[in-house]
Design an enzyme around this catalytic site. Structure first.
Site, PDB file in Angstrom:
ATOM      1  CB  VAL A   1      -0.971   0.003   1.196  1.00 19.11           C
ATOM      2  CG1 VAL A   1      -1.943  -1.170   1.089  1.00 19.11           C
ATOM      3  CG2 VAL A   1      -0.236  -0.050   2.524  1.00 19.11           C
ATOM      4  CE  LYS A   2       5.898   0.577  -3.528  1.00 17.60           C
ATOM      5  NZ  LYS A   2       5.095  -0.575  -3.988  1.00 17.60           N
ATOM      6  NE  ARG A   3      -2.783   3.368   1.893  1.00 18.78           N
ATOM      7  CZ  ARG A   3      -3.361   3.357   0.708  1.00 18.78           C
ATOM      8  NH1 ARG A   3      -2.775   3.929  -0.318  1.00 18.78           N
ATOM      9  NH2 ARG A   3      -4.529   2.759   0.534  1.00 18.78           N
TER      10      ARG A   3
END
Length: 309
Positions: free
Chosen positions: A104-106
């Site tokens: 998700v590479k938040r």
């Protein structure tokens, strides 16, 4: 959860994660036709095709691998139906006994970062209930907002015994525009790696921390350096296969115990039937091609590790 990942890697002898990053162009026509006949050429039709495609791959590979890594953007592009397909995929992978790394590479701060962490790894308060939303075991996080962005994730991980993979040196060609910039004579990614090791010391699972790192297979010498900087950090290694990484490039990502890294392949596995090497399977048997691609990947990595001893 890092202990469970380690045990599953030992059991399967496969430090491999399948990236479930479906594009409609990867999906065989017979699946698209089935979904479009039922739902039309709509967002719902696309999402149904993605789900059917994923299910076939999972059914053919779940006994070989410890984990999968669905990239949420490939689902979000189809709106609410796509996100529903993401959730359905996560749930089905759990039914099959797989761990799920939510790619998700938040990266945000404060309450926003906490909300991302709760949504993907924790339990959200709804009245008197605490409910799991997406429910992955791990999530990928962008650290470039500093500790303010990462600490809320660590807090949720401690509470839920979940894990992170933090971007340190990514596999894409332009990653060096920022990640390789020298600060006092050292590249930025080394400082990020040191910080990941510090964060990881807050949340150890045994031999390895719950706080992992992402280091691309396309930069093997960087992997050698970062392995030394982060000796107790599990490294998620993207870039194998389609991006050019191969088993011989990866030996320095592992520790002497043969653990410490898990290698991702996405389109090299899920779209294997489109490659000349696996064309004999044909589109109808795309999932069997994916299974063979997994077996070949496991063998490639194992041979490289054995040769390095």
């Amino acid at each position: 959860m890092i202990n469970k990942l380690t045990e599953k890697i030992k059991k399967t002898h496969a430090p491999v994660v399948v990236g479930l990053d479906p594009m409609l162009s990867y999906i065989p026509d017979h699946i698209l036709q089935t979904s479009f006949t039922e739902y039309g050429e709509t967002l719902e039709g696309a999402a149904d095709a993605i789900w059917r495609f994923n299910k076939g791959i999972v059914d053919s590979t779940y006994d070989l691998i410890p984990a999968v890594k669905p990239q949420i953007a490939m689902y979000e592009q189809f709106g609410v139906p796509g996100v529903a397909a993401f959730q359905k995929t996560v749930d089905y992978c759990h039914e099959k006994g797989l761990l799920v790394i939510g790619d998700v590479k938040r990266g945000d701060i404060g309450s926003t970062s906490a909300a991302y962490a709760v949504g993907h790894l924790g339990n959200v308060a709804v009245g008197n209930n605490r409910l799991s939303a997406f429910g992955e075991e791990f999530a990928t996080v962008n650290p470039y907002l500093g500790t303010d962005g990462v600490q809320p994730f660590i807090d949720v991980c401690k509470e839920e015994r979940k894990g992170l993979f933090i971007l340190v040196k990514t596999s894409n060609p332009s990653s060096g525009e920022f990640q390789d910039r020298l600060i006092d004579g050292r590249p930025l990614y080394e400082y990020v790696g040191e910080k990941v090791a510090q964060w990881g010391a807050q949340h150890m699972g045994g031999a390895y921390s719950y706080i992992g790192a992402v280091v691309g297979a396309t930069y093997p010498q960087v992997g050698r350096v970062l392995r030394k900087i982060m000796p107790k950090t599990y490294i998620l290694v993207p870039g194998y296969g389609a991006q050019g990484g191969k088993g011989a490039d990866l030996v320095h990502y592992f520790n002497e115990d043969g653990l410490g890294a898990i290698v991702n392949s996405s389109r090299g596995i899920i779209a294997a039937y489109k490659q000349e090497q696996y064309a004999r399977f044909g589109a109808l048997h795309y999932a069997e091609a994916s299974r063979q691609a997994v077996l070949d990947m496991i063998q490639d990595i194992d041979h490289a590790l054995q040769a390095a001893k």
